[in-house]
Design an enzyme around this catalytic site. Structure first.
Site, PDB file in Angstrom:
ATOM      1  N   GLY A 188       5.754  -2.504   6.586  1.00  0.00           N
ATOM      2  CA  GLY A 188       7.111  -3.025   6.726  1.00  0.00           C
ATOM      3  C   GLY A 188       7.999  -2.219   7.648  1.00  0.00           C
ATOM      4  O   GLY A 188       7.704  -1.082   7.999  1.00  0.00           O
ATOM      5  N   GLU A 189       9.102  -2.838   8.026  1.00  0.00           N
ATOM      6  CA  GLU A 189      10.079  -2.195   8.894  1.00  0.00           C
ATOM      7  C   GLU A 189      11.296  -1.838   8.037  1.00  0.00           C
ATOM      8  O   GLU A 189      12.063  -2.729   7.633  1.00  0.00           O
ATOM      9  CB  GLU A 189      10.443  -3.164  10.045  1.00  0.00           C
ATOM     10  CG  GLU A 189      11.655  -2.762  10.859  1.00  0.00           C
ATOM     11  CD  GLU A 189      11.635  -1.316  11.347  1.00  0.00           C
ATOM     12  OE1 GLU A 189      10.597  -0.839  11.835  1.00  0.00           O
ATOM     13  OE2 GLU A 189      12.683  -0.650  11.217  1.00  0.00           O
TER      14      GLU A 189
ATOM     15  N   CYS B 175      -1.012  -3.456  14.958  1.00  0.00           N
ATOM     16  CA  CYS B 175      -0.769  -3.006  13.583  1.00  0.00           C
ATOM     17  C   CYS B 175      -1.317  -4.029  12.585  1.00  0.00           C
ATOM     18  O   CYS B 175      -1.017  -5.222  12.684  1.00  0.00           O
ATOM     19  CB  CYS B 175       0.738  -2.826  13.388  1.00  0.00           C
ATOM     20  SG  CYS B 175       1.224  -2.613  11.669  1.00  0.00           S
TER      21      CYS B 175
ATOM     22  N   GLU C 186       0.831  -1.202   0.000  1.00  0.00           N
ATOM     23  CA  GLU C 186       0.000   0.000   0.000  1.00  0.00           C
ATOM     24  C   GLU C 186       0.868   1.255   0.000  1.00  0.00           C
ATOM     25  O   GLU C 186       1.921   1.288   0.625  1.00  0.00           O
ATOM     26  CB  GLU C 186      -0.889   0.014   1.245  1.00  0.00           C
ATOM     27  CG  GLU C 186      -1.835  -1.169   1.265  1.00  0.00           C
ATOM     28  CD  GLU C 186      -2.783  -1.166   2.458  1.00  0.00           C
ATOM     29  OE1 GLU C 186      -3.676  -2.023   2.467  1.00  0.00           O
ATOM     30  OE2 GLU C 186      -2.629  -0.318   3.351  1.00  0.00           O
TER      31      GLU C 186
ATOM     32  N   LEU D 221       7.699   4.478  19.616  1.00  0.00           N
ATOM     33  CA  LEU D 221       7.960   4.130  21.019  1.00  0.00           C
ATOM     34  C   LEU D 221       6.721   3.457  21.639  1.00  0.00           C
ATOM     35  O   LEU D 221       6.783   2.330  22.084  1.00  0.00           O
ATOM     36  CB  LEU D 221       8.343   5.406  21.777  1.00  0.00           C
ATOM     37  CG  LEU D 221       8.999   5.194  23.137  1.00  0.00           C
ATOM     38  CD1 LEU D 221      10.304   4.449  23.010  1.00  0.00           C
ATOM     39  CD2 LEU D 221       9.234   6.546  23.820  1.00  0.00           C
TER      40      LEU D 221
ATOM     41  N   CYS E 204      -1.043   0.851   7.528  1.00  0.00           N
ATOM     42  CA  CYS E 204      -1.336   0.149   8.769  1.00  0.00           C
ATOM     43  C   CYS E 204      -2.351   0.947   9.563  1.00  0.00           C
ATOM     44  O   CYS E 204      -2.558   0.702  10.729  1.00  0.00           O
ATOM     45  CB  CYS E 204      -0.095   0.041   9.649  1.00  0.00           C
ATOM     46  SG  CYS E 204       1.309  -0.662   8.864  1.00  0.00           S
TER      47      CYS E 204
ATOM     48  N   SER F  68      10.724   5.790   9.546  1.00  0.00           N
ATOM     49  CA  SER F  68      10.143   5.406  10.833  1.00  0.00           C
ATOM     50  C   SER F  68      10.568   3.979  11.151  1.00  0.00           C
ATOM     51  O   SER F  68      10.448   3.087  10.315  1.00  0.00           O
ATOM     52  CB  SER F  68       8.619   5.500  10.742  1.00  0.00           C
ATOM     53  OG  SER F  68       8.020   5.004  11.918  1.00  0.00           O
TER      54      SER F  68
ATOM     55  N   CYS G 277       5.066  -7.514   7.262  1.00  0.00           N
ATOM     56  CA  CYS G 277       6.112  -7.162   8.228  1.00  0.00           C
ATOM     57  C   CYS G 277       6.247  -8.299   9.229  1.00  0.00           C
ATOM     58  O   CYS G 277       5.245  -8.857   9.670  1.00  0.00           O
ATOM     59  CB  CYS G 277       5.762  -5.868   8.960  1.00  0.00           C
ATOM     60  SG  CYS G 277       7.041  -5.345  10.130  1.00  0.00           S
TER      61      CYS G 277
ATOM     62  N   CYS H 135       3.502   8.225   1.645  1.00  0.00           N
ATOM     63  CA  CYS H 135       3.868   7.251   2.664  1.00  0.00           C
ATOM     64  C   CYS H 135       4.120   5.927   1.936  1.00  0.00           C
ATOM     65  O   CYS H 135       3.203   5.389   1.307  1.00  0.00           O
ATOM     66  CB  CYS H 135       2.694   7.148   3.628  1.00  0.00           C
ATOM     67  SG  CYS H 135       2.853   5.893   4.878  1.00  0.00           S
TER      68      CYS H 135
ATOM     69  N   CYS I 109       3.845  -6.334  15.565  1.00  0.00           N
ATOM     70  CA  CYS I 109       3.239  -5.476  16.602  1.00  0.00           C
ATOM     71  C   CYS I 109       1.742  -5.793  16.678  1.00  0.00           C
ATOM     72  O   CYS I 109       1.071  -5.894  15.652  1.00  0.00           O
ATOM     73  CB  CYS I 109       3.453  -4.005  16.273  1.00  0.00           C
ATOM     74  SG  CYS I 109       5.202  -3.602  16.141  1.00  0.00           S
TER      75      CYS I 109
HETATM   76  N1  SAH Z   1       7.693  -0.412  10.838  1.00  0.00           N
HETATM   77  C1  SAH Z   1       7.914   0.976  11.034  1.00  0.00           C
HETATM   78  C2  SAH Z   1       7.278   1.835   9.965  1.00  0.00           C
HETATM   79  C3  SAH Z   1       5.902   1.448   9.509  1.00  0.00           C
HETATM   80  S1  SAH Z   1       4.647   1.606  10.731  1.00  0.00           S
HETATM   81  C4  SAH Z   1       7.480   1.388  12.422  1.00  0.00           C
HETATM   82  O1  SAH Z   1       6.853   0.584  13.100  1.00  0.00           O
HETATM   83  O2  SAH Z   1       7.801   2.502  12.818  1.00  0.00           O
HETATM   84  C5  SAH Z   1       4.495   3.392  10.826  1.00  0.00           C
HETATM   85  C6  SAH Z   1       3.854   3.909  12.098  1.00  0.00           C
HETATM   86  O3  SAH Z   1       2.477   3.524  12.211  1.00  0.00           O
HETATM   87  C7  SAH Z   1       4.502   3.389  13.356  1.00  0.00           C
HETATM   88  O4  SAH Z   1       4.689   4.456  14.265  1.00  0.00           O
HETATM   89  C8  SAH Z   1       3.478   2.402  13.864  1.00  0.00           C
HETATM   90  O5  SAH Z   1       3.636   2.150  15.220  1.00  0.00           O
HETATM   91  C9  SAH Z   1       2.201   3.090  13.529  1.00  0.00           C
HETATM   92  N2  SAH Z   1       1.000   2.255  13.557  1.00  0.00           N
HETATM   93  C10 SAH Z   1       0.878   0.972  13.197  1.00  0.00           C
HETATM   94  N3  SAH Z   1      -0.389   0.559  13.378  1.00  0.00           N
HETATM   95  C11 SAH Z   1      -1.084   1.612  13.841  1.00  0.00           C
HETATM   96  C12 SAH Z   1      -2.438   1.800  14.221  1.00  0.00           C
HETATM   97  N4  SAH Z   1      -3.330   0.825  14.150  1.00  0.00           N
HETATM   98  N5  SAH Z   1      -2.814   3.022  14.660  1.00  0.00           N
HETATM   99  C13 SAH Z   1      -1.901   4.036  14.737  1.00  0.00           C
HETATM  100  N6  SAH Z   1      -0.628   3.909  14.391  1.00  0.00           N
HETATM  101  C14 SAH Z   1      -0.206   2.708  13.956  1.00  0.00           C
HETATM  102 FE1  SF4 Z   2       5.288  -3.052  13.866  1.00  0.00          FE
HETATM  103 FE2  SF4 Z   2       5.855  -1.173  12.016  1.00  0.00          FE
HETATM  104 FE3  SF4 Z   2       5.907  -3.785  11.374  1.00  0.00          FE
HETATM  105 FE4  SF4 Z   2       3.572  -2.612  11.884  1.00  0.00          FE
HETATM  106  S1  SF4 Z   2       4.929  -2.149  10.204  1.00  0.00           S
HETATM  107  S2  SF4 Z   2       4.289  -4.628  12.639  1.00  0.00           S
HETATM  108  S3  SF4 Z   2       4.145  -1.142  13.465  1.00  0.00           S
HETATM  109  S4  SF4 Z   2       7.232  -2.752  12.832  1.00  0.00           S
END
Ligand code: SAH
Ligand code: SF4
Length: 346
Positions: free
Chosen positions: A155-156, A114, A87, A209, A327, A185, A107, A100, A111
């Site tokens: 993705g990360e 997410c 996406e 964080l 996400c 990020s 990923c 974005c 988390c």
């Molecule tokens: N993997 C990286 C970048 C992609 S996610 C990371 O985790 O930073 C980008 C941002 O979206 C991150 O800050 C993540 O924690 C946040 N995010 C993921 N799912 C979310 C949700 N359901 N609501 C709000 N923020 C979310």
């Molecule tokens: Fe976690 Fe970022 Fe991967 Fe979603 S995209 S699982 S927030 S690391």
């Protein structure tokens, strides 16, 4: 099949070795400055256009295209050559147009809150697949100029490290984007943050964080068990010392989980020595995590409480909720709540 955006200028020149030298500049200019597809570069002969398009087909085919926020946010689902889907989200604001991008299909970090994490890992994206998302969005944003790129899609990025570094370098060198306009990020892959600091790249780092005590953070982000908060703090301090740049913390506010006064004080204590900027965003609901985002009132209180504790903090406006953008992690990154202007729709 390779993407034209996989090529350096020298590699493109090799591909055009039978052509006059100025053709290289024409194709390069079309691809990078004008964000054109090979088939649209009308400064080169038709036959060459056709043969280049055949040799370097686009990596992305549109599987879905949706809008929200009265046309100010658009999301595309792209299908890649092997059927994997990703996406990309385009967001228009008064003072900037941000894309974005995804760095992986799925990923592996997992988390809990997410949508991408819930779906699991498919594969890393290539340089061409990431850059094409940017250039596709640039085309769609015209006549406005795409000004910002954030790695906040699927993705990360630091798990796909070489590709992320290469993409940032190319967007800087070939599109003229610099640190204020490029944000990576990360969930907090501590050694990769330190490695990235040494690359000397023009980028802004955002660290997700979401909790500043290990118990809660490990529940939300399994990777916290490998790189707990103390280790992450070290990596952030190293980033700041090495790059002389500030960093920001992302904090998705989750009702009753990380929006308490205790969580607020933990965050302030964690962020203060790093003088980090905090971006608050209410959690976007996802099917696999049945907890709500904080209420608007709680978001305000949490914000005001942090301000009183001396933290530099903004509330990000959520974009694209109704279209489940990426996400749900929609990013405005620098400051929130500005008047927006529609993105042209095709
Ligand atoms: N993997 C990286 C970048 C992609 S996610 C990371 O985790 O930073 C980008 C941002 O979206 C991150 O800050 C993540 O924690 C946040 N995010 C993921 N799912 C979310 C949700 N359901 N609501 C709000 N923020 C979310
Ligand atoms: Fe976690 Fe970022 Fe991967 Fe979603 S995209 S699982 S927030 S690391």
């Amino acid at each position: 099949m390779p993407s034209a955006y996989e090529l350096t200028k020298e590699e493109l020149a090799e591909q055009l070795s039978g052509e006059p030298r100025y053709r290289v500049d024409q194709v390069w200019h079309g691809l990078w400055n004008e964000a054109q597809e090979l088939g649209q570069i009308t400064t080169i002969p038709k036959a060459l256009r056709a043969s280049l398009s055949e040799r370097f087909p686009s990596s992305l085919s549109v599987a879905n295209d949706v809008h929200s926020d009265r046309g100010m946010t658009r999301k595309w689902v792209f299908r890649l050559f092997d059927g994997a889907t990703i996406e990309t989200v385009l967001m228009a604001y008064e003072d900037r147009v941000t894309v974005c991008v995804s760095s992986q299909a799925g990923c592996g970090v997992g988390c809990t809150f997410c949508a991408t994490g819930q779906a699991g890992f498919t594969r890393h994206l290539s340089v061409g697949e990431v850059i094409e998302q940017v250039l596709f969005a640039a085309r769609e944003a015209a006549p406005r100029r795409l000004s910002n790129v954030v790695f906040m899609g699927m993705g990360e990025p630091l798990e796909n490290y070489r590709v992320t570094v290469d993409v940032v370098k190319r967007l800087h060198e070939y599109r003229g984007l610099s640190a204020r306009h490029l944000t990576v990020s990360t969930v907090g892959v501590a050694p990769a943050i330190e490695r990235l600091a040494k690359e000397g790249l023009p980028l802004t780092l955002a660290v997700s964080l979401h909790a500043a005590n290990n118990e809660t953070r490990s529940q939300l982000i399994p990777l916290n068990r490998r790189y707990p908060l103390e280790r992450l703090h070290e990596a952030c301090a190293n980033w700041i010392a090495t790059t002389s740049r500030r960093l920001s913390f992302e904090w998705a506010l989750i009702d009753g989980v990380n929006d308490t006064n205790k969580a607020m004080h933990e965050l302030a204590r964690y962020a203060e020595p790093l003088r980090a900027h905090v971006n608050l965003i209410p959690l976007n609901p996802t099917p696999g995590y049945l907890v709500l985002g904080s209420s608007a009132q709680r978001v305000r209180e949490f914000h005001d409480g942090l301000v009183e504790l001396g933290v530099n903090v903004t509330v990000r406006n959520t974009r694209g909720r109704s279209i489940d953008a990426a996400c749900g992690q929609l990013a405005s990154v620098t400051n929130a709540r500005r008047r927006s202007i529609p993105v042209r729709s095709a």
